[in-house]
Design a protein around this motif. Sequence first.
Motif, PDB file in Angstrom:
ATOM      1  N   CYS A 189       8.080   5.490  97.877  1.00 47.63           N
ATOM      2  CA  CYS A 189       8.069   6.240  99.139  1.00 47.63           C
ATOM      3  C   CYS A 189       7.351   5.399 100.185  1.00 47.63           C
ATOM      4  O   CYS A 189       6.265   4.879  99.924  1.00 47.63           O
ATOM      5  N   THR A 244       1.578   9.579 101.859  1.00 44.24           N
ATOM      6  CA  THR A 244       2.482   8.821 102.747  1.00 44.24           C
ATOM      7  C   THR A 244       2.768   9.532 104.062  1.00 44.24           C
ATOM      8  O   THR A 244       2.793   8.895 105.111  1.00 44.24           O
ATOM      9  N   VAL A 279       9.979   9.956 105.799  1.00 45.63           N
ATOM     10  CA  VAL A 279       9.500   9.128 104.697  1.00 45.63           C
ATOM     11  C   VAL A 279      10.729   8.597 103.956  1.00 45.63           C
ATOM     12  O   VAL A 279      11.636   9.372 103.629  1.00 45.63           O
ATOM     13  N   ASN A 280      10.760   7.288 103.742  1.00 44.24           N
ATOM     14  CA  ASN A 280      11.907   6.651 103.094  1.00 44.24           C
ATOM     15  C   ASN A 280      11.734   6.636 101.573  1.00 44.24           C
ATOM     16  O   ASN A 280      10.681   6.256 101.067  1.00 44.24           O
ATOM     17  N   LEU A 281      12.782   7.059 100.855  1.00 42.03           N
ATOM     18  CA  LEU A 281      12.764   7.012  99.392  1.00 42.03           C
ATOM     19  C   LEU A 281      13.753   5.950  98.920  1.00 42.03           C
ATOM     20  O   LEU A 281      14.874   5.883  99.424  1.00 42.03           O
TER      21      LEU A 281
END
Lengths: 380, 380
Positions: B176, B149, B165-167
């Motif tokens: 992710c 990612t 990076v979005n969780l």
Amino acid sequence: MRFSINRDRFVHDVQHVAKAVSSRTTVPILTGIKIVADHEGITLTGSDSDVSIETFIPKEEDDREVVTIEETGSIILQARFFAEIVKKLPGQEIELIVQDQFATTIRSGSSVFNLNGLDPEEYPRLPELEENLLFRLPQDMLKNMIRQTVFAVSTQETRPVLTGVNLESEDGELICTATDSHRLAMRKATIERNDESLSFSNVVIPGKSLNELSKIIEDTNDLIDVVVTENQILFKMKNLLFFSRLLEGKYPVTKSMIPTQSKTSFKLKTKPFLHTLERALLLSREGKNNVINLKTLEDSRIEVTSISPEVGKVTEHIDTVDMQGEDMRISFNGKNVIDALKVIDSEEIHIVFTGAMSPFVIRPVDHDNYLHLFSPVRTY
Amino acid sequence: MRFSINRDRFVHDVQHVAKAVSSRTTVPILTGIKIVADHEGITLTGSDSDVSIETFIPKEEDDREVVTIEETGSIILQARFFAEIVKKLPGQEIELIVQDQFATTIRSGSSVFNLNGLDPEEYPRLPELEENLLFRLPQDMLKNMIRQTVFAVSTQETRPVLTGVNLESEDGELICTATDSHRLAMRKATIERNDESLSFSNVVIPGKSLNELSKIIEDTNDLIDVVVTENQILFKMKNLLFFSRLLEGKYPVTKSMIPTQSKTSFKLKTKPFLHTLERALLLSREGKNNVINLKTLEDSRIEVTSISPEVGKVTEHIDTVDMQGEDMRISFNGKNVIDALKVIDSEEIHIVFTGAMSPFVIRPVDHDNYLHLFSPVRTY
């Protein structure tokens, strides 16, 4: 022009000639690689006008067909793209076809490249050298000679002749010398020559040319022929010619610089001494002056120190062998000595000092094929 | 403070914490590594205030004595020098002694370094996290998630939240997502959690932090504990804590961007397609736009082309499998698709187009743990 060629064999030679091509040339045609197909095989040429490399790929090698030539001819293709393209082509074989207006097609596997070529008639001719000053030596020996001298050339353009390695020869001995006026590296070797009276001096090859040559020379003891003229030198290998321009100007006479007497001397293990200096350099390079201090102690030991006022100090004591002469305290550019120790293949070195403010010499203990000379640094 | 430690073990951990230290910090004390010796072992800390790394070296490991502590205490030493010095020390053991005024002596073999330390009291405290949002997953899986990612995050500071990076997590699944608004990479995985109702979103970790974390994570399936708070995330490994600041701001909702229908789709072998695009990029990157064109042909084949007006053109025809839907002609940023193909481990991919001017999706054929989304490029 139309031919098919084994991809790996072609890539090998394209990479070689691409080394001579510079993207920052003022002569646009020299950004290209010249490809010539005749009935014997393929000739590739690359040049930045200082260095020119020509390789030849014969139709057959080791009883294997490498090239199939269907139509002779020639073309110039942009080196940067062409070298990348051939490296990435998918097939085992490459077909190269030149049509009208230098339009070139390269086919390999599923891939078809249509490239705009340039007129091969516009490519400059390589120098034709009269083969009068000719000698030969093994490739691996030449490679070592380059490695052991070229690091010491000057990088400053104020005295252009010092940016090269000087070659001189007499009585079948070749002497290579490099100096930036703070340090000097000298390497000797025995050469083969046709004419027993061969003798020359002040043949100065740009360091940059030798670095490129070194990447091409292989680690074999196959002989390499060297032709020297007024302003060009040619290295001839099997199927490869490497031309370099020589530097103009008078190279300094260095023989008289090398001290013959000794005030203090001792022997040291090369690698441990190198590592000691590398640790000392961690602090001394901080001040950007790279100064390392060395002094003799009792019991044949020496002390190596360096100081960074901000960071701190390092001290090491080392045992030496055969210490002779007076007590000695000296400072030097540690980076320069490290450079030299890295190219010394012998296990043990001999250091000879002639005074705190005079040059000192490092030689291998087991032979006298090379020596390194250093000016001390004044620290007060 | 006074202790002796096995050099290799110490070097290993010093390299880890040095990764967090930046030489371009505005807080001078953060250019240092904090070393604390207590009766249990040695704790090392490095931080650039975005990322903080703390490691612990216990006195004994695998029934072997690693550290001998003679006097507890603490010190800050300049990371840049300290990390280089310990790496180059000559002995198997290192002795570290702090005297008055933070003067520090490091001894190893023949080498003695005297370094100027800094006051450990001035070092900022690491965040103390309440361990409420906790989950765990294997180290190698986290490493893969980062690899698959993080390359897609934005490098532009115009929308800072996109540089991370979005969780998000629900029902034991971790998702992710990274996007720079031209491409998107999404990776799913199953996680272990204490609280079955664990659910969170908009936890955005800076890409830079994840790249550093990735260098430290090992290829084992040992579990890593993850603690999430309002503005910090903590990765807990055996004897190592990795803290990162989280990015502020609302991460875009990406679920709705992923098309669910298909106008044209087919399957391709990943590696050969990657190599085709790499060849096409050789020409298209010349114009700095990286545009590669793809169109469907008859017999389930596709044609990939790219053009550089100056250099030339490349054309490749590739066989596909299971081609379905309408004829299609599309242009895209080849570099973006290449980046994604490089991190896809599956042998075969499925490409789904939704129109010449709509985003398209690449997924592995054998599972749906990840997908890559790309905007097309308008070429007219």
